[in-house]
Structure formats: structure tokens, C-alpha cells
Design a protein around this motif. Structure first.
Motif, mmCIF file in Angstrom:
data_model
loop_
_atom_site.group_PDB
_atom_site.id
_atom_site.type_symbol
_atom_site.label_atom_id
_atom_site.label_comp_id
_atom_site.label_asym_id
_atom_site.label_seq_id
_atom_site.Cartn_x
_atom_site.Cartn_y
_atom_site.Cartn_z
ATOM 1 N N PHE A 12 4.689 -17.708 -11.304
ATOM 2 C CA PHE A 12 3.283 -17.321 -11.122
ATOM 3 C C PHE A 12 2.707 -16.719 -12.408
ATOM 4 O O PHE A 12 1.513 -16.861 -12.673
ATOM 5 C CB PHE A 12 3.116 -16.403 -9.909
ATOM 6 N N CYS A 52 1.034 -9.862 -1.508
ATOM 7 C CA CYS A 52 1.078 -11.100 -2.313
ATOM 8 C C CYS A 52 -0.352 -11.460 -2.677
ATOM 9 O O CYS A 52 -0.764 -12.624 -2.579
ATOM 10 C CB CYS A 52 1.745 -12.244 -1.555
ATOM 11 N N GLY A 97 3.979 -4.342 -6.855
ATOM 12 C CA GLY A 97 5.066 -4.015 -5.934
ATOM 13 C C GLY A 97 5.617 -5.257 -5.278
ATOM 14 O O GLY A 97 4.976 -6.315 -5.268
ATOM 15 N N GLY A 117 1.400 -16.515 0.557
ATOM 16 C CA GLY A 117 2.357 -15.706 -0.187
ATOM 17 C C GLY A 117 3.700 -15.592 0.515
ATOM 18 O O GLY A 117 4.745 -15.705 -0.133
HETATM 19 C C1 LIG Z 1 0.201 -18.740 -4.008
HETATM 20 S S1 LIG Z 1 -0.073 -17.129 -4.595
HETATM 21 C C2 LIG Z 1 -1.252 -16.507 -3.430
HETATM 22 C C3 LIG Z 1 -2.145 -15.454 -4.024
HETATM 23 C C4 LIG Z 1 -3.281 -14.999 -3.129
HETATM 24 N N1 LIG Z 1 -2.813 -14.363 -1.923
HETATM 25 C C5 LIG Z 1 -4.212 -16.136 -2.800
HETATM 26 O O1 LIG Z 1 -4.406 -16.424 -1.628
HETATM 27 O O2 LIG Z 1 -4.748 -16.745 -3.733
HETATM 28 C C6 LIG Z 1 1.410 -16.297 -4.104
HETATM 29 C C7 LIG Z 1 1.522 -14.893 -4.664
HETATM 30 O O3 LIG Z 1 2.605 -14.247 -4.004
HETATM 31 C C8 LIG Z 1 3.225 -13.386 -4.940
HETATM 32 N N2 LIG Z 1 4.570 -13.059 -4.449
HETATM 33 C C9 LIG Z 1 5.562 -13.914 -4.115
HETATM 34 N N3 LIG Z 1 6.641 -13.237 -3.715
HETATM 35 C C10 LIG Z 1 6.319 -11.921 -3.780
HETATM 36 C C11 LIG Z 1 7.025 -10.724 -3.491
HETATM 37 N N4 LIG Z 1 8.293 -10.732 -3.059
HETATM 38 N N5 LIG Z 1 6.384 -9.550 -3.666
HETATM 39 C C12 LIG Z 1 5.107 -9.508 -4.128
HETATM 40 N N6 LIG Z 1 4.396 -10.605 -4.438
HETATM 41 C C13 LIG Z 1 4.997 -11.797 -4.254
HETATM 42 C C14 LIG Z 1 3.194 -14.178 -6.237
HETATM 43 O O4 LIG Z 1 3.363 -13.361 -7.363
HETATM 44 C C15 LIG Z 1 1.807 -14.815 -6.160
HETATM 45 O O5 LIG Z 1 0.842 -14.024 -6.796
#
Ligand SMILES: C[S@@+](CC[C@H](N)C(=O)[O-])C[C@H]1O[C@@H](n2cnc3c(N)ncnc32)[C@H](O)[C@@H]1O
Length: 225
Positions: A12, A52, A97, A117
Motif C-alpha cells: 500500500f 484500515c 496503528g 480493508g
Molecule cells: C484497499 S485499502 C482501503 C482504504 C480505505 N478504507 C478505502 O476504502 O479507500 C486497504 C487499507 O487497509 C490497510 N490495512 C491492511 N491491513 C491493515 C492492518 N492490519 N492494520 C491497519 N491497516 C491495515 C492498508 O494499509 C490500506 O490502507
């Protein structure tokens, strides 16, 4: 499929500068409608947390609808940097976080949301339990995610879109392999029924499922007991 935190964060991080552009382009802006629907169905009466959160689009939508600050958590620094720069996110308080160990108190939020997410979180059940932990009793957990559509015609379009269009356009624009991963993660993702069952196991007494756009995505709305 490998979903360890470091790999997901790096992926990401690579696509962060182009994430918003591709999101809206590849979804023909339908994602905006889905986010508004998520906010409407969640009907927040108090503080909201978006996990996320990425560049904060869903958190911003909640902030706009409720006229209050919304906390957005993500573990990917570059996604947060881009979110903080956006005018639409001025009422989003971004926190770095991990969804598997949220740096937040238990029973604190009226609505806890996650959009596109939870599919990326290394341990789905532990991630769902964390969402439920920080939700107030009687509060809602809202999960917006892609799902396999029920009809054969929609399924064929879904397969073509995620198998061909998304990896091709995404990888060319970002010059990375991230969109090949995204295709696989969507194709291997769990069913609506299974996600509803696991949300219940994580501590939601009731889960309503709202399919979107022919069932290519769905909002799971769980109520914490
Ligand atoms: C596809 S993006 C979605 C972003 C936003 N929610 C949207 O709808 O546009 C997925 C996000 O989940 C985050 N992510 C994935 N695993 C995670 C975790 N264990 N803790 C925090 N963030 C996480 C990634 O860094 C990324 O920014």
C-alpha cells in the motif's frame, strides 16, 4: 496467500500516491455511493472509528454526515500522509496503528467501520474481534467489502473486471504488482454468509447483510451484544 503485515504495508505504501485516482477511476465512482450508503445504514449517534482507513474517504464521509471528528486508523504511513493532505479529510484524526491491536480503548465507539480493508488483515477473526472490542455495547460494526455476486452474468463480469481490467490498469499506472495481489485477494475472499457468521462469532448478536450493485459488494452491519 501471504498476507503478513510488512508485505501489505509495503504494497500500500507503493500505490499510495495513485490510490485515490485509481479507486475512483476503476470503480467509475461507484465506491462513493457505497460509502454514503455505509454511513446512512450505520446511522451513527456518537463517536465513529474507521479502521484500515487508508486515505480516509469513508472516515471523511462519516465526519461530513455527523458534523464531528472521526478517528481513522491505518498501519501504512504513506496512505496516512496522503489522507492528511486532503481537504475533505480535515475532520479526520488519522492515527497510525494495526487493526490487529488497535491503540484505542474498549467499548468506546458507536460505529466502527472498515471499507475494503478487513480482506487484507492477516488474521480475519482476530481483526473482527478487535473491531468488536472497541465498539460500544449496542453499537454497530460496518464492513464494506467486495463479494462474489450470485448471478452468473454478474459473476462473469466480476471475474473479467478483477482478473483482467483491474490488474492491467492498476499495475501499469502504479508500476507495481499490487493490483495482481488485489485481484487474488478478492477472488479468494470469503462469502457473505461466512463473513456474517464470523462477525457473530466475534461478538455481534445480529448481522444484517446489504448487497450492493448486483452483489459485487456488500455492507455487513453487525450489532454488538
Ligand atoms: C484497499 S485499502 C482501503 C482504504 C480505505 N478504507 C478505502 O476504502 O479507500 C486497504 C487499507 O487497509 C490497510 N490495512 C491492511 N491491513 C491493515 C492492518 N492490519 N492494520 C491497519 N491497516 C491495515 C492498508 O494499509 C490500506 O490502507
Amino acid at each position: 496467500m501471504r498476507k503478513d503485515g510488512a508485505t501489505i504495508q509495503a504494497m500500500f505504501g507503493d500505490i499510495a500516491p495513485r490510490y485515490d485516482l485509481l479507486n475512483h477511476l476503476l470503480s467509475l465512482n461507484i465506491d462513493k455511493r457505497w460509502r454514503r450508503r455505509t454511513v446512512k445504514l450505520s446511522a451513527p449517534q456518537g463517536p465513529v472509528l474507521d479502521v484500515c482507513t487508508g486515505t480516509g474517504d469513508l472516515a471523511a464521509e462519516f465526519a461530513r454526515a455527523t458534523n464531528r471528528k472521526v478517528v481513522g486508523v491505518d498501519f501504512c504511513g504513506p496512505m496516512l500522509v496522503h489522507g492528511r493532505e486532503k481537504k475533505s479529510c480535515r475532520d479526520v484524526h488519522f492515527v497510525r496503528g494495526d487493526a490487529l491491536a488497535l491503540p484505542l480503548p474498549s467499548d468506546a465507539y458507536d460505529v466502527v467501520s472498515v471499507a475494503f480493508g478487513i480482506r487484507n488483515v492477516a488474521d480475519l477473526d482476530a481483526g473482527l474481534r478487535e473491531l468488536v472490542r472497541v465498539t460500544k455495547p449496542g453499537g454497530r460494526v460496518a464492513v464494506l467489502e467486495f463479494t462474489m455476486p450470485p448471478s452468473r452474468m454478474w459473476r462473469a463480469m466480476y471475474g473479467f473486471y478483477f482478473g483482467r481490467v483491474l490488474p492491467f490498469v492498476g499495475n501499469v499506472v502504479t508500476r507495481s504488482k499490487a493490483y495482481t495481489y488485489l485481484n487474488k485477494s478478492v477472488m479468494e475472499w470469503t462469502t457473505k454468509e461466512e463473513l456474517a457468521r464470523r462477525l457473530k462469532e466475534a461478538g455481534c448478536e445480529k448481522v444484517d447483510v446489504h448487497p450492493l450493485t448486483g452483489g459485487v459488494a456488500a455492507i455487513h452491519l453487525g450489532t454488538k451484544s
